[in-house]
Motif scaffolding. Structure first.
Motif, PDB file in Angstrom:
ATOM      1  N   GLY A 158       0.950  -1.287  -0.263  1.00  0.00           N
ATOM      2  CA  GLY A 158       0.015  -0.020   0.221  1.00  0.00           C
ATOM      3  C   GLY A 158       0.701   1.257  -0.091  1.00  0.00           C
ATOM      4  O   GLY A 158       0.278   2.372   0.076  1.00  0.00           O
ATOM      5  N   LEU A 159       2.126   0.935  -0.242  1.00  0.00           N
ATOM      6  CA  LEU A 159       3.023   2.253  -0.077  1.00  0.00           C
ATOM      7  C   LEU A 159       3.950   2.237  -1.416  1.00  0.00           C
ATOM      8  O   LEU A 159       4.142   1.116  -2.012  1.00  0.00           O
ATOM      9  CB  LEU A 159       3.905   2.257   1.093  1.00  0.00           C
ATOM     10  CG  LEU A 159       3.186   2.542   2.438  1.00  0.00           C
ATOM     11  CD1 LEU A 159       4.464   2.323   3.516  1.00  0.00           C
ATOM     12  CD2 LEU A 159       2.629   3.770   2.575  1.00  0.00           C
ATOM     13  N   LYS A 160       4.306   3.204  -1.929  1.00  0.00           N
ATOM     14  CA  LYS A 160       5.246   3.613  -2.910  1.00  0.00           C
ATOM     15  C   LYS A 160       6.682   4.185  -2.408  1.00  0.00           C
ATOM     16  O   LYS A 160       6.623   4.576  -1.361  1.00  0.00           O
ATOM     17  CB  LYS A 160       4.819   4.298  -3.933  1.00  0.00           C
ATOM     18  CG  LYS A 160       3.540   3.937  -4.542  1.00  0.00           C
ATOM     19  CD  LYS A 160       2.972   4.770  -5.634  1.00  0.00           C
ATOM     20  CE  LYS A 160       1.750   3.988  -6.375  1.00  0.00           C
ATOM     21  NZ  LYS A 160       1.357   4.615  -7.519  1.00  0.00           N
ATOM     22  N   ASP A 161       7.784   3.926  -3.085  1.00  0.00           N
ATOM     23  CA  ASP A 161       8.956   4.313  -2.896  1.00  0.00           C
ATOM     24  C   ASP A 161       9.280   5.646  -3.236  1.00  0.00           C
ATOM     25  O   ASP A 161       8.286   6.180  -3.594  1.00  0.00           O
ATOM     26  CB  ASP A 161      10.170   3.435  -3.203  1.00  0.00           C
ATOM     27  CG  ASP A 161      10.530   3.555  -4.645  1.00  0.00           C
ATOM     28  OD1 ASP A 161       9.890   4.237  -5.401  1.00  0.00           O
ATOM     29  OD2 ASP A 161      11.465   2.835  -5.077  1.00  0.00           O
ATOM     30  N   LYS A 162      10.396   6.300  -2.917  1.00  0.00           N
ATOM     31  CA  LYS A 162      10.606   7.737  -3.032  1.00  0.00           C
ATOM     32  C   LYS A 162      10.682   7.883  -4.687  1.00  0.00           C
ATOM     33  O   LYS A 162      10.327   9.171  -4.962  1.00  0.00           O
ATOM     34  CB  LYS A 162      12.108   8.158  -2.689  1.00  0.00           C
ATOM     35  CG  LYS A 162      13.239   7.357  -3.370  1.00  0.00           C
ATOM     36  CD  LYS A 162      14.355   7.938  -2.745  1.00  0.00           C
ATOM     37  CE  LYS A 162      15.521   7.776  -3.800  1.00  0.00           C
ATOM     38  NZ  LYS A 162      16.733   8.548  -3.268  1.00  0.00           N
ATOM     39  N   ASN A 163      10.448   6.860  -5.499  1.00  0.00           N
ATOM     40  CA  ASN A 163      10.209   7.116  -6.982  1.00  0.00           C
ATOM     41  C   ASN A 163       9.157   6.808  -7.508  1.00  0.00           C
ATOM     42  O   ASN A 163       8.821   6.846  -8.646  1.00  0.00           O
ATOM     43  CB  ASN A 163      11.477   6.303  -7.728  1.00  0.00           C
ATOM     44  CG  ASN A 163      12.941   6.770  -7.316  1.00  0.00           C
ATOM     45  OD1 ASN A 163      13.131   7.795  -7.222  1.00  0.00           O
ATOM     46  ND2 ASN A 163      13.629   5.542  -6.956  1.00  0.00           N
ATOM     47  N   GLY A 164       8.220   6.505  -6.748  1.00  0.00           N
ATOM     48  CA  GLY A 164       6.779   6.195  -7.082  1.00  0.00           C
ATOM     49  C   GLY A 164       6.533   4.786  -7.358  1.00  0.00           C
ATOM     50  O   GLY A 164       5.694   4.306  -7.975  1.00  0.00           O
ATOM     51  N   LYS A 165       7.616   3.892  -7.167  1.00  0.00           N
ATOM     52  CA  LYS A 165       7.365   2.389  -7.373  1.00  0.00           C
ATOM     53  C   LYS A 165       6.510   1.752  -6.357  1.00  0.00           C
ATOM     54  O   LYS A 165       7.071   1.929  -5.135  1.00  0.00           O
ATOM     55  CB  LYS A 165       8.869   1.846  -7.653  1.00  0.00           C
ATOM     56  CG  LYS A 165       8.881   0.320  -8.336  1.00  0.00           C
ATOM     57  CD  LYS A 165      10.164   0.085  -8.425  1.00  0.00           C
ATOM     58  CE  LYS A 165      10.304  -1.551  -8.707  1.00  0.00           C
ATOM     59  NZ  LYS A 165      11.650  -1.883  -8.966  1.00  0.00           N
ATOM     60  N   LYS A 166       5.858   0.875  -6.596  1.00  0.00           N
ATOM     61  CA  LYS A 166       4.969   0.017  -5.331  1.00  0.00           C
ATOM     62  C   LYS A 166       5.827  -0.832  -4.757  1.00  0.00           C
ATOM     63  O   LYS A 166       7.014  -1.151  -5.351  1.00  0.00           O
ATOM     64  CB  LYS A 166       3.977  -0.798  -6.320  1.00  0.00           C
ATOM     65  CG  LYS A 166       2.998  -0.351  -6.795  1.00  0.00           C
ATOM     66  CD  LYS A 166       2.053  -1.240  -7.398  1.00  0.00           C
ATOM     67  CE  LYS A 166       0.652  -0.542  -8.312  1.00  0.00           C
ATOM     68  NZ  LYS A 166       0.020  -1.647  -8.895  1.00  0.00           N
ATOM     69  N   ILE A 167       5.736  -0.766  -3.622  1.00  0.00           N
ATOM     70  CA  ILE A 167       6.706  -1.777  -2.376  1.00  0.00           C
ATOM     71  C   ILE A 167       5.895  -2.906  -2.434  1.00  0.00           C
ATOM     72  O   ILE A 167       4.702  -2.969  -1.827  1.00  0.00           O
ATOM     73  CB  ILE A 167       6.983  -1.030  -1.274  1.00  0.00           C
ATOM     74  CG1 ILE A 167       7.774   0.250  -1.790  1.00  0.00           C
ATOM     75  CG2 ILE A 167       7.788  -1.791  -0.401  1.00  0.00           C
ATOM     76  CD1 ILE A 167       8.062   1.243  -0.423  1.00  0.00           C
ATOM     77  N   TRP A 168       6.568  -3.981  -2.368  1.00  0.00           N
ATOM     78  CA  TRP A 168       5.737  -5.374  -2.073  1.00  0.00           C
ATOM     79  C   TRP A 168       6.601  -6.080  -0.724  1.00  0.00           C
ATOM     80  O   TRP A 168       7.845  -5.814  -0.666  1.00  0.00           O
ATOM     81  CB  TRP A 168       5.741  -6.257  -3.256  1.00  0.00           C
ATOM     82  CG  TRP A 168       5.310  -5.621  -4.519  1.00  0.00           C
ATOM     83  CD1 TRP A 168       5.916  -4.651  -5.537  1.00  0.00           C
ATOM     84  CD2 TRP A 168       4.120  -5.870  -5.131  1.00  0.00           C
ATOM     85  NE1 TRP A 168       5.139  -4.300  -6.491  1.00  0.00           N
ATOM     86  CE2 TRP A 168       4.158  -5.129  -6.342  1.00  0.00           C
ATOM     87  CE3 TRP A 168       3.078  -6.596  -4.805  1.00  0.00           C
ATOM     88  CZ2 TRP A 168       2.766  -4.999  -7.088  1.00  0.00           C
ATOM     89  CZ3 TRP A 168       1.968  -6.855  -5.603  1.00  0.00           C
ATOM     90  CH2 TRP A 168       1.692  -5.872  -6.762  1.00  0.00           C
ATOM     91  N   GLU A 169       5.808  -7.008  -0.446  1.00  0.00           N
ATOM     92  CA  GLU A 169       6.495  -8.041   0.532  1.00  0.00           C
ATOM     93  C   GLU A 169       7.595  -8.453  -0.235  1.00  0.00           C
ATOM     94  O   GLU A 169       7.692  -8.834  -1.279  1.00  0.00           O
ATOM     95  CB  GLU A 169       5.662  -8.965   1.021  1.00  0.00           C
ATOM     96  CG  GLU A 169       4.296  -8.559   2.046  1.00  0.00           C
ATOM     97  CD  GLU A 169       3.589  -9.635   2.391  1.00  0.00           C
ATOM     98  OE1 GLU A 169       3.198  -9.735   3.539  1.00  0.00           O
ATOM     99  OE2 GLU A 169       3.030 -10.265   1.478  1.00  0.00           O
ATOM    100  N   ASN A 170       8.740  -8.851   0.712  1.00  0.00           N
ATOM    101  CA  ASN A 170       9.913  -9.306  -0.029  1.00  0.00           C
ATOM    102  C   ASN A 170      10.890  -8.834  -0.777  1.00  0.00           C
ATOM    103  O   ASN A 170      11.560  -9.225  -1.714  1.00  0.00           O
ATOM    104  CB  ASN A 170       9.741 -10.653  -0.644  1.00  0.00           C
ATOM    105  CG  ASN A 170       8.935 -11.830   0.271  1.00  0.00           C
ATOM    106  OD1 ASN A 170       9.747 -11.997   1.454  1.00  0.00           O
ATOM    107  ND2 ASN A 170       7.884 -12.268  -0.148  1.00  0.00           N
TER     108      ASN A 170
END
Length: 140
Positions: A64-76
């Motif tokens: 449910g969050l994105k990194d500083k570049n707007g990329k989705k963050i996934w488990e693992n």
């Protein structure tokens, strides 16, 4: 705010990542990612369903969050974080209480919570994942 509940996993047929909704067939012990492919046509935007059998060992939920570049963050995912002039690389996991955290590779007991900033992103950067880039977690 409602978070999008989606998953990604590697397809069994070609090993490529696919994202969508997770479905398990318990009777056949088969696991799938399914969803919709959208495409333009003369009638406007149309969609067709897809369903791919996946390797369930690679199943990752979107946090449910994105990194500083707007990329989705996934488990693992493997992320790099910066704090007080230093940086750390770690794996994203979900704790029992539902909080997503990053365990730095060099400290097995410490964790960093992953929280959105005012732009809805985090200050971490996704640099890989444990399936494709396990060497990123190796510590000298």
């Amino acid at each position: 705010m409602n978070r999008e509940i989606i998953f990604k996993a590697k397809r069994k047929d070609n090993g490529e990542w696919v994202e969508g909704y997770y479905r398990a067939d318990q009777d056949l012990d088969m696991h799938y990612i399914c969803g919709w492919n959208y495409y333009p046509s003369e009638n406007g935007l149309e969609k067709e369903p897809f369903e791919y059998e996946i390797n369930p060992e690679t199943l990752c939920q979107y946090i449910g969050l994105k990194d500083k570049n707007g990329k989705k963050i996934w488990e693992n995912d493997i992320v790099q974080a910066w704090s007080e002039g230093s940086n750390a690389i770690g794996k994203v996991i979900r704790r029992v209480d539902g909080l997503y955290i990053m365990y730095p590779a060099y400290q097995k007991k410490e964790f960093w919570g992953l929280y959105p900033n005012k732009n809805g992103k985090t200050t971490v950067e996704v640099i890989g994942n444990i399936f494709d880039n396990p060497e990123l977690l190796e510590v000298d």
